[in-house]
Motif scaffolding. Structure first.
Motif, short mmCIF file in Angstrom:
data_model
loop_
_atom_site.label_atom_id
_atom_site.label_comp_id
_atom_site.label_asym_id
_atom_site.label_seq_id
_atom_site.Cartn_x
_atom_site.Cartn_y
_atom_site.Cartn_z
N PHE A 189 10.95 71.68 65.77
CA PHE A 189 11.61 71.31 64.73
C PHE A 189 12.55 70.12 65.23
O PHE A 189 13.00 69.15 64.73
CB PHE A 189 12.49 72.26 64.10
N ALA A 190 13.27 70.57 66.47
CA ALA A 190 14.27 69.24 67.25
C ALA A 190 13.53 68.17 67.36
O ALA A 190 14.16 67.05 66.91
CB ALA A 190 14.68 70.11 68.46
N ASP A 191 12.35 67.96 67.76
CA ASP A 191 11.50 66.77 68.30
C ASP A 191 11.28 66.22 66.95
O ASP A 191 11.45 64.94 66.94
CB ASP A 191 10.34 67.13 68.76
N THR A 192 10.58 66.91 65.95
CA THR A 192 10.31 66.13 64.61
C THR A 192 11.49 65.48 64.01
O THR A 192 11.29 64.43 63.50
CB THR A 192 9.52 67.25 63.73
N LEU A 193 12.51 66.30 64.04
CA LEU A 193 13.81 65.94 63.24
C LEU A 193 14.35 64.47 63.95
O LEU A 193 14.65 63.70 63.18
CB LEU A 193 14.61 66.98 63.08
#
Length: 257
Positions: A189-193
């Motif tokens: 989630f952190a990477d994608t966001l």
């Protein structure tokens, strides 16, 4: 400890010259192989991610402000999840410190790749070379995409590894599935966001509906991949734990091993 200076000197009386040439020993185990595959996956993924792709372009489905169809993503959607699966394997078997070193290695390799592409694009093309513009288009990653890839990868992978080892500190060898899924949810989630927030406009995503779709599809896809390949991940981790002779409880907490 062997005095390397003595290797350049002729053998003294009573000390025969060595029979063979001198070499350093390579560390054994699967760790170097996994790090190499991890790094290669990251480099290839970040190149493929420069292409924006869409599925179901003939359909238009909205759920409030969220665009369901068409699905917008990037060209690395099928490969990038592998980097997180390998990151999970590294974290589970070798710990946070070893995984952190692998992440730094991948980060350095990405920087080297970008630098080499920058130089190669600006080298004067030969008179017979007719693909300079195509070469520039494919490999000429914009600074925006470079920043997106590096920032998303660095933060996401560190959070993925830290989350897994913290859960393992509590669960020990039990509930591997919880560690794999929990770390993926946080890291992906952190990477994608981060990646989508920085890179969206560079690959042609310029509406909030498309952006939200891009984030949700990327996150759900990567998480789903983790779940689908979990039986394989289990077997790989079990094999490594069995074959690595130094696998044993750490003497300090998981984040300081």
């Amino acid at each position: 400890m062997t005095d390397t200076n003595s290797l350049d000197k002729p053998a003294e009386s009573g000390h025969p010259a060595p029979e063979h040439a001198a070499f350093a020993q390579v560390a054994r185990g699967f760790y170097p192989v996994i790090v190499a595959l991890f790094t290669a996956t990251l480099i290839i993924s970040n190149i493929c991610a420069t292409k924006g792709v869409e599925f179901f372009t003939d359909s238009s489905v909205m759920l409030g402000p969220i665009q369901i169809l068409p699905i917008a993503t990037d060209g690395a959607f099928f490969l990038f999840p592998l980097a997180y699966i390998l990151g999970d394997v590294l974290s589970e078997v070798y710990g946070f410190r070893a995984t952190r070193h692998a992440i730094y290695t991948g980060f350095g390799a990405l920087l080297l790749t970008v630098g080499c592409f920058y130089i190669a694009i600006r080298l004067p093309p030969a008179g017979f070379y007719e693909n300079q513009e195509a070469f520039r288009t494919v490999l000429g990653t914009t600074p925006q995409l470079v920043l997106a890839g590096l920032a998303g990868y660095f933060v996401g992978q560190l959070l993925n590894s830290a989350t897994l080892v913290l859960i393992k500190e509590r669960t020990k060898e039990k509930h591997l599935w919880a560690r794999l899924i929990g770390s993926t949810v946080v890291g992906e989630f952190a990477d994608t966001l981060i990646f989508c927030s920085i890179a969206a406009t560079a690959i042609g995503i310029n509406t909030w509906q498309s952006f939200i779709n891009y984030v949700i599809v990327g996150f759900l896809w990567k998480t789903l991949c983790e779940v689908l390949v979990m039986p394989i991940t289990y077997r790989v981790i079990a094999l490594l734990k069995k074959t690595e002779p130094t696998y044993a409880p750490a003497k300090v907490d998981a984040l300081h091993d």
